[in-house]
Design a protein around this motif. Structure first.
Motif, PDB file in Angstrom:
ATOM      1  N   LYS A   1       0.817  -1.215   0.000  1.00 27.80           N
ATOM      2  CA  LYS A   1       0.000   0.000   0.000  1.00 27.80           C
ATOM      3  C   LYS A   1       0.847   1.261   0.000  1.00 27.80           C
ATOM      4  O   LYS A   1       0.389   2.310  -0.461  1.00 27.80           O
ATOM      5  N   VAL A   2       2.076   1.183   0.517  1.00 26.10           N
ATOM      6  CA  VAL A   2       2.918   2.389   0.566  1.00 26.10           C
ATOM      7  C   VAL A   2       3.213   2.912  -0.831  1.00 26.10           C
ATOM      8  O   VAL A   2       3.501   4.092  -1.002  1.00 26.10           O
ATOM      9  N   PHE A   3       3.142   2.035  -1.841  1.00 24.76           N
ATOM     10  CA  PHE A   3       3.435   2.478  -3.199  1.00 24.76           C
ATOM     11  C   PHE A   3       2.251   3.202  -3.841  1.00 24.76           C
ATOM     12  O   PHE A   3       2.343   3.646  -4.992  1.00 24.76           O
ATOM     13  N   LEU A   4       1.142   3.333  -3.094  1.00 21.04           N
ATOM     14  CA  LEU A   4       0.013   4.134  -3.549  1.00 21.04           C
ATOM     15  C   LEU A   4       0.120   5.565  -3.024  1.00 21.04           C
ATOM     16  O   LEU A   4      -0.751   6.391  -3.278  1.00 21.04           O
ATOM     17  N   ARG A   5       1.192   5.845  -2.313  1.00 19.42           N
ATOM     18  CA  ARG A   5       1.382   7.173  -1.747  1.00 19.42           C
ATOM     19  C   ARG A   5       1.456   8.227  -2.847  1.00 19.42           C
ATOM     20  O   ARG A   5       2.148   8.044  -3.853  1.00 19.42           O
ATOM     21  N   PRO A   6       0.752   9.358  -2.709  1.00 20.95           N
ATOM     22  CA  PRO A   6       0.769  10.398  -3.745  1.00 20.95           C
ATOM     23  C   PRO A   6       2.177  10.935  -4.006  1.00 20.95           C
ATOM     24  O   PRO A   6       2.973  11.083  -3.080  1.00 20.95           O
ATOM     25  N   ASP A   7       2.460  11.228  -5.268  1.00 14.19           N
ATOM     26  CA  ASP A   7       3.771  11.773  -5.635  1.00 14.19           C
ATOM     27  C   ASP A   7       4.068  13.070  -4.877  1.00 14.19           C
ATOM     28  O   ASP A   7       5.217  13.331  -4.503  1.00 14.19           O
ATOM     29  N   GLU A   8       3.019  13.877  -4.649  1.00 10.66           N
ATOM     30  CA  GLU A   8       3.229  15.149  -3.954  1.00 10.66           C
ATOM     31  C   GLU A   8       3.746  14.933  -2.530  1.00 10.66           C
ATOM     32  O   GLU A   8       4.605  15.685  -2.053  1.00 10.66           O
ATOM     33  N   ASP A   9       3.237  13.905  -1.873  1.00  8.24           N
ATOM     34  CA  ASP A   9       3.702  13.614  -0.514  1.00  8.24           C
ATOM     35  C   ASP A   9       5.158  13.152  -0.519  1.00  8.24           C
ATOM     36  O   ASP A   9       5.946  13.502   0.365  1.00  8.24           O
ATOM     37  N   ILE A  10       5.504  12.340  -1.521  1.00  3.42           N
ATOM     38  CA  ILE A  10       6.880  11.855  -1.641  1.00  3.42           C
ATOM     39  C   ILE A  10       7.830  13.023  -1.884  1.00  3.42           C
ATOM     40  O   ILE A  10       8.885  13.131  -1.248  1.00  3.42           O
ATOM     41  N   GLU A  11       7.459  13.910  -2.805  1.00  2.85           N
ATOM     42  CA  GLU A  11       8.293  15.075  -3.102  1.00  2.85           C
ATOM     43  C   GLU A  11       8.524  15.912  -1.847  1.00  2.85           C
ATOM     44  O   GLU A  11       9.656  16.321  -1.558  1.00  2.85           O
ATOM     45  N   GLU A  12       7.453  16.150  -1.095  1.00  5.28           N
ATOM     46  CA  GLU A  12       7.565  16.978   0.109  1.00  5.28           C
ATOM     47  C   GLU A  12       8.501  16.351   1.120  1.00  5.28           C
ATOM     48  O   GLU A  12       9.339  17.038   1.723  1.00  5.28           O
TER      49      GLU A  12
ATOM     50  N   ARG B   1      12.166  17.818   2.450  1.00 10.98           N
ATOM     51  CA  ARG B   1      12.284  18.145   3.866  1.00 10.98           C
ATOM     52  C   ARG B   1      13.314  17.295   4.593  1.00 10.98           C
ATOM     53  O   ARG B   1      14.027  17.795   5.473  1.00 10.98           O
ATOM     54  N   THR B   2      13.409  16.016   4.245  1.00  8.99           N
ATOM     55  CA  THR B   2      14.236  15.119   5.049  1.00  8.99           C
ATOM     56  C   THR B   2      15.528  14.667   4.377  1.00  8.99           C
ATOM     57  O   THR B   2      16.411  14.150   5.054  1.00  8.99           O
ATOM     58  N   VAL B   3      15.644  14.856   3.064  1.00 11.67           N
ATOM     59  CA  VAL B   3      16.870  14.455   2.382  1.00 11.67           C
ATOM     60  C   VAL B   3      17.629  15.668   1.850  1.00 11.67           C
ATOM     61  O   VAL B   3      18.776  15.908   2.227  1.00 11.67           O
ATOM     62  N   VAL B   4      16.986  16.439   0.997  1.00  9.29           N
ATOM     63  CA  VAL B   4      17.659  17.587   0.385  1.00  9.29           C
ATOM     64  C   VAL B   4      18.063  18.617   1.447  1.00  9.29           C
ATOM     65  O   VAL B   4      19.215  19.074   1.480  1.00  9.29           O
TER      66      VAL B   4
ATOM     67  N   SER C   1      19.430  23.849  -0.768  1.00 11.24           N
ATOM     68  CA  SER C   1      18.179  23.111  -0.925  1.00 11.24           C
ATOM     69  C   SER C   1      17.189  23.837  -1.829  1.00 11.24           C
ATOM     70  O   SER C   1      16.400  23.195  -2.540  1.00 11.24           O
ATOM     71  N   HIS C   2      17.246  25.176  -1.843  1.00 12.37           N
ATOM     72  CA  HIS C   2      16.303  25.940  -2.679  1.00 12.37           C
ATOM     73  C   HIS C   2      16.658  25.858  -4.160  1.00 12.37           C
ATOM     74  O   HIS C   2      15.836  26.206  -5.021  1.00 12.37           O
ATOM     75  N   THR C   3      17.876  25.392  -4.492  1.00 15.32           N
ATOM     76  CA  THR C   3      18.288  25.319  -5.894  1.00 15.32           C
ATOM     77  C   THR C   3      18.153  23.912  -6.472  1.00 15.32           C
ATOM     78  O   THR C   3      18.347  23.731  -7.671  1.00 15.32           O
ATOM     79  N   ILE C   4      17.854  22.949  -5.641  1.00 18.12           N
ATOM     80  CA  ILE C   4      17.744  21.563  -6.099  1.00 18.12           C
ATOM     81  C   ILE C   4      16.280  21.238  -6.362  1.00 18.12           C
ATOM     82  O   ILE C   4      15.423  21.389  -5.489  1.00 18.12           O
ATOM     83  N   HIS C   5      16.017  20.793  -7.567  1.00 17.47           N
ATOM     84  CA  HIS C   5      14.641  20.490  -7.980  1.00 17.47           C
ATOM     85  C   HIS C   5      14.329  19.027  -7.698  1.00 17.47           C
ATOM     86  O   HIS C   5      15.082  18.129  -8.076  1.00 17.47           O
ATOM     87  N   VAL C   6      13.215  18.798  -7.035  1.00 15.68           N
ATOM     88  CA  VAL C   6      12.755  17.444  -6.723  1.00 15.68           C
ATOM     89  C   VAL C   6      11.430  17.200  -7.427  1.00 15.68           C
ATOM     90  O   VAL C   6      10.497  17.998  -7.304  1.00 15.68           O
ATOM     91  N   SER C   7      11.350  16.117  -8.173  1.00 14.38           N
ATOM     92  CA  SER C   7      10.089  15.770  -8.820  1.00 14.38           C
ATOM     93  C   SER C   7       9.855  14.275  -8.679  1.00 14.38           C
ATOM     94  O   SER C   7      10.798  13.482  -8.596  1.00 14.38           O
ATOM     95  N   ALA C   8       8.598  13.900  -8.626  1.00 12.89           N
ATOM     96  CA  ALA C   8       8.234  12.483  -8.526  1.00 12.89           C
ATOM     97  C   ALA C   8       7.113  12.199  -9.500  1.00 12.89           C
ATOM     98  O   ALA C   8       6.145  12.970  -9.614  1.00 12.89           O
ATOM     99  N   HIS C   9       7.233  11.099 -10.204  1.00 14.28           N
ATOM    100  CA  HIS C   9       6.195  10.677 -11.144  1.00 14.28           C
ATOM    101  C   HIS C   9       6.044   9.167 -11.045  1.00 14.28           C
ATOM    102  O   HIS C   9       7.003   8.428 -11.265  1.00 14.28           O
ATOM    103  N   ASP C  10       4.863   8.718 -10.655  1.00 12.26           N
ATOM    104  CA  ASP C  10       4.608   7.290 -10.442  1.00 12.26           C
ATOM    105  C   ASP C  10       5.615   6.678  -9.467  1.00 12.26           C
ATOM    106  O   ASP C  10       6.040   5.538  -9.633  1.00 12.26           O
ATOM    107  N   GLY C  11       6.010   7.469  -8.476  1.00 13.52           N
ATOM    108  CA  GLY C  11       6.925   6.969  -7.458  1.00 13.52           C
ATOM    109  C   GLY C  11       8.392   7.049  -7.821  1.00 13.52           C
ATOM    110  O   GLY C  11       9.256   6.742  -6.997  1.00 13.52           O
TER     111      GLY C  11
END
Length: 224
Positions: free
Chosen positions: A141-152, A156-159, A167-177
């Motif tokens: 079920k964890v793989f159903l987590r929204p991409d927006e939540d993963i990006e956030e 917050r916790t890695v970048v 951190s403000h210059t590094i772009h993070v994007s998620a698509h289908d996990g």
């Protein structure tokens, strides 16, 4: 640092289909069918788990129904033969029951399932009393987590943890996990660390770390 990993209580399923020691064979089959499950825990009156009955435990009754076994086969499959003659849950259940607690991480539960070759695990409290069930499907079920939540969470916790000044210059994007990191960093050798930490975020399917050093970026600009 990355958030605390999800635990079994985040994904477990309840109410639980369970049977007692004296539950009759046919009623066990009925419980599996009505609950649409492949195994049921066997519990005492106080809900303590004492065993598990799976479809595999019940199949010997059908397998040996009209077979005449050789002496060697009887010795080799004595356990299955005993289950073939069982009429109650106590006689057919597998013991000891493989169980997990509510505070186990999903990784721990998945590892136990893989090692023990089971599809479902009873979830118990500190006294061994049944609380819920966790299945392979629950762990996914964890793989159903929204991409927006993963990006956030990645921001917050890695970048922010590895590159607080950039951190403000590094772009993070998620698509289908699948998470992609793009940007320039002071120390490009940290890219593999970032990738490893991102993979630890719940719901991440894969990672593409496209992080370059500032010097390399300056050299490309000069060449241009």
């Amino acid at each position: 640092m990355p958030d605390t990993p999800h635990i079994v209580s985040d994904v477990m399923t309840y109410p639980v289909v369970a049977v007692r020691r004296d539950t009759r064979f046919k009623d066990i089959v009925r419980a599996l069918a009505e609950g649409n499950v492949s195994a049921v825990p066997v519990v005492e009156a106080d809900r303590r788990v004492v065993g598990v009955v799976s479809e595999a435990d019940l199949l010997p009754k059908e397998e040996f129904r009209d077979r005449d076994l050789t002496r060697a086969e009887q010795l080799r499959r004595s356990s299955d033969l005993a289950k073939a003659g069982a009429v109650t849950a106590e006689e057919v259940m597998s013991v000891p029951a493989i169980m997990v607690r509510q505070d186990f991480t999903l990784a721990q539960a998945a590892r136990i399932m893989a090692v023990e070759h089971v599809r479902r695990l009873p979830v118990v409290d500190d006294e061994g009393r049944l609380r819920a069930i966790v299945s392979r499907g629950d762990l996914l079920k964890v793989f159903l987590r929204p991409d927006e939540d993963i990006e956030e969470e990645v921001r917050r916790t890695v970048v922010s943890y590895l590159f607080p000044a950039l951190s403000h210059t590094i772009h993070v994007s998620a698509h289908d996990g699948i998470v992609t990191l793009r940007g320039q960093v002071h120390d490009p050798s940290l890219a593999w660390v970032a990738e490893r930490l991102v993979r630890a975020v719940e719901g991440v399917v894969d990672v593409e770390a496209r992080l370059s050093g500032e010097e390399a970026a300056s050299d490309r600009a000069g060449d241009a």
